[in-house]
Design a protein around this motif. Structure first.
Motif, short mmCIF file in Angstrom:
data_model
loop_
_atom_site.label_atom_id
_atom_site.label_comp_id
_atom_site.label_asym_id
_atom_site.label_seq_id
_atom_site.Cartn_x
_atom_site.Cartn_y
_atom_site.Cartn_z
N GLU A 95 -1.75 -0.89 8.83
CA GLU A 95 -3.29 0.11 8.36
C GLU A 95 -3.24 1.24 8.27
OE1 GLU A 95 -6.18 0.14 12.06
OE2 GLU A 95 -6.59 -2.34 11.33
N PHE A 96 -3.07 1.44 7.13
CA PHE A 96 -2.94 2.99 6.53
C PHE A 96 -4.41 3.93 7.28
CE2 PHE A 96 0.50 1.06 4.01
CZ PHE A 96 1.41 1.89 4.80
N GLY A 97 -4.15 4.73 7.94
CA GLY A 97 -5.11 5.51 8.07
C GLY A 97 -5.35 6.65 7.54
N PHE A 98 -6.42 7.27 7.30
CA PHE A 98 -6.49 8.36 5.71
C PHE A 98 -7.75 9.59 7.12
CE2 PHE A 98 -6.30 4.87 3.21
CZ PHE A 98 -4.63 5.84 2.13
N ALA A 99 -7.54 11.10 6.64
CA ALA A 99 -8.14 11.94 7.15
C ALA A 99 -9.83 11.73 6.02
CB ALA A 99 -7.30 13.90 7.05
N ASP A 100 -9.81 11.34 5.04
CA ASP A 100 -11.10 11.60 4.03
C ASP A 100 -12.01 10.78 4.23
OD1 ASP A 100 -8.82 11.17 2.76
OD2 ASP A 100 -10.01 13.03 0.85
N ARG A 101 -11.32 9.47 4.15
CA ARG A 101 -11.81 8.05 4.24
C ARG A 101 -11.58 7.04 4.69
NH1 ARG A 101 -7.83 8.66 -0.79
NH2 ARG A 101 -6.44 6.73 -0.55
N SER A 102 -11.96 5.91 4.09
CA SER A 102 -12.28 4.57 5.60
C SER A 102 -9.99 4.24 5.42
CB SER A 102 -12.43 3.00 4.95
OG SER A 102 -14.08 4.51 4.68
N THR A 103 -10.13 3.57 6.13
CA THR A 103 -8.83 3.01 6.58
C THR A 103 -8.33 2.03 5.05
OG1 THR A 103 -8.80 3.34 8.42
CG2 THR A 103 -7.37 1.23 8.38
N LEU A 104 -7.62 1.33 5.75
CA LEU A 104 -7.02 0.66 4.23
C LEU A 104 -6.29 -0.40 4.47
CD1 LEU A 104 -6.63 -0.53 1.43
CD2 LEU A 104 -4.60 1.00 0.79
N THR A 105 -6.43 -1.36 4.54
CA THR A 105 -5.52 -2.75 5.78
C THR A 105 -4.71 -3.22 4.32
OG1 THR A 105 -6.98 -2.30 7.57
CG2 THR A 105 -5.63 -4.46 7.46
N VAL A 106 -3.75 -3.47 4.95
CA VAL A 106 -2.95 -4.73 3.57
C VAL A 106 -1.83 -5.55 4.06
CG1 VAL A 106 -2.91 -2.47 2.15
CG2 VAL A 106 -1.35 -2.57 3.75
N HIS A 107 -1.36 -6.62 3.00
CA HIS A 107 0.31 -6.97 4.34
C HIS A 107 0.97 -6.08 3.67
CE1 HIS A 107 -2.93 -9.63 5.73
NE2 HIS A 107 -3.77 -9.16 4.59
N LEU A 108 1.75 -6.44 4.42
CA LEU A 108 3.62 -6.29 3.76
C LEU A 108 4.42 -6.82 4.37
CD1 LEU A 108 4.36 -3.92 3.50
CD2 LEU A 108 5.08 -2.76 5.87
N GLY A 109 5.34 -7.14 3.47
CA GLY A 109 6.78 -8.15 3.16
C GLY A 109 7.39 -6.87 3.38
N VAL A 110 8.85 -6.97 4.45
CA VAL A 110 10.30 -6.70 3.88
C VAL A 110 11.09 -7.48 4.76
CG1 VAL A 110 8.77 -4.19 5.17
CG2 VAL A 110 10.52 -5.67 6.86
N VAL A 111 12.68 -6.86 3.98
CA VAL A 111 13.39 -7.35 4.26
C VAL A 111 14.24 -6.35 4.83
CG1 VAL A 111 15.66 -8.88 3.45
CG2 VAL A 111 13.17 -8.94 2.93
N ALA B 122 9.39 10.34 -3.35
CA ALA B 122 8.89 10.51 -5.16
C ALA B 122 6.93 10.32 -3.82
CB ALA B 122 8.43 10.78 -5.83
N TYR B 123 7.00 8.62 -4.29
CA TYR B 123 5.52 7.74 -3.30
C TYR B 123 5.66 8.18 -2.85
CZ TYR B 123 2.95 4.03 -2.46
OH TYR B 123 1.65 3.09 -2.61
N TYR B 124 5.90 8.05 -1.59
CA TYR B 124 5.36 9.21 -0.07
C TYR B 124 4.84 10.57 -0.62
CZ TYR B 124 5.99 4.68 1.80
OH TYR B 124 5.57 3.61 2.28
N ALA B 125 5.65 10.92 -1.08
CA ALA B 125 5.58 12.52 -1.06
C ALA B 125 4.18 12.64 -1.78
CB ALA B 125 6.56 13.39 -2.00
N ALA B 126 3.67 12.07 -2.93
CA ALA B 126 2.69 11.77 -3.59
C ALA B 126 1.15 11.78 -2.79
CB ALA B 126 1.81 10.97 -4.74
N GLN B 127 1.49 11.03 -1.70
CA GLN B 127 0.33 10.15 -0.69
C GLN B 127 -0.09 11.45 0.21
OE1 GLN B 127 -0.23 6.91 -0.30
NE2 GLN B 127 1.72 7.08 -1.44
N PRO B 128 -1.53 11.37 0.60
CA PRO B 128 -2.42 12.53 0.87
C PRO B 128 -1.90 13.31 2.67
CG PRO B 128 -3.54 11.02 1.00
CD PRO B 128 -2.59 10.07 0.60
N LEU B 129 -1.80 13.87 2.39
CA LEU B 129 -1.33 14.61 4.45
C LEU B 129 -2.90 14.12 5.45
CD1 LEU B 129 -1.43 18.75 3.22
CD2 LEU B 129 0.24 16.83 4.27
N GLY B 130 -1.97 13.73 6.28
CA GLY B 130 -2.76 13.18 6.82
C GLY B 130 -2.59 11.67 7.13
N LEU B 131 -2.56 10.89 6.68
CA LEU B 131 -2.33 9.50 5.89
C LEU B 131 -1.09 9.08 7.38
CD1 LEU B 131 -2.22 6.91 4.15
CD2 LEU B 131 0.90 7.76 3.81
#
Length: 121
Positions: free
Chosen positions: A86-102, A53-62
């Motif tokens: 870096e998350f890229g978008f079709a209609d706005r600036s790139t968003l850079t985040v830090h991600l921790g995964v296990v 559901a989280y990813y379904a709500a993300q914009p096309l082109g992400l």
């Protein structure tokens, strides 16, 4: 010889990135464990349904591009990763985040069991 921590993370995260880039929320969710704890930039969810559901709500082109900064083998079947994404978008600036995964080995597959995004800027 066991796979290195970086190889394990790349295998899992390349599947995640491919599904994110293709805007296929169910395929994104399939990279996660059934009981995964997921914290994006909205309130956390547990499990694949919430992740889809989280990813379904993300914009096309992400799109997602990542770089592994650190990795650790916590146990034979558990790998920790710290990344810059870096998350890229079709209609706005790139968003850079830090991600921790296990990542956890469940049966023959490595899956994400925990995902925590931080936006530090």
């Amino acid at each position: 010889m066991a796979d290195s921590e970086v190889e394990i993370l790349r295998t899992v995260l390349d599947r995640w990135r491919s599904a994110v880039d293709a805007h296929e929320p169910d395929r994104v969710a399939s990279v996660f464990a059934e009981d995964a704890i997921f914290q994006g930039l909205r309130p956390y969810v547990v499990g694949r349904d919430g992740i889809a559901a989280y990813y379904a709500a993300q914009p096309l082109g992400l799109t997602a591009a990542y770089e592994i900064r650190e990795s650790r083998r916590l146990a034979a079947d558990v790998v920790l990763g710290y990344l810059e994404v870096e998350f890229g978008f079709a209609d706005r600036s790139t968003l850079t985040v830090h991600l921790g995964v296990v990542a956890r080995r469940i049966g023959d597959a490595w899956l994400i069991g925990h995902y925590q995004v931080s936006q530090l800027d």
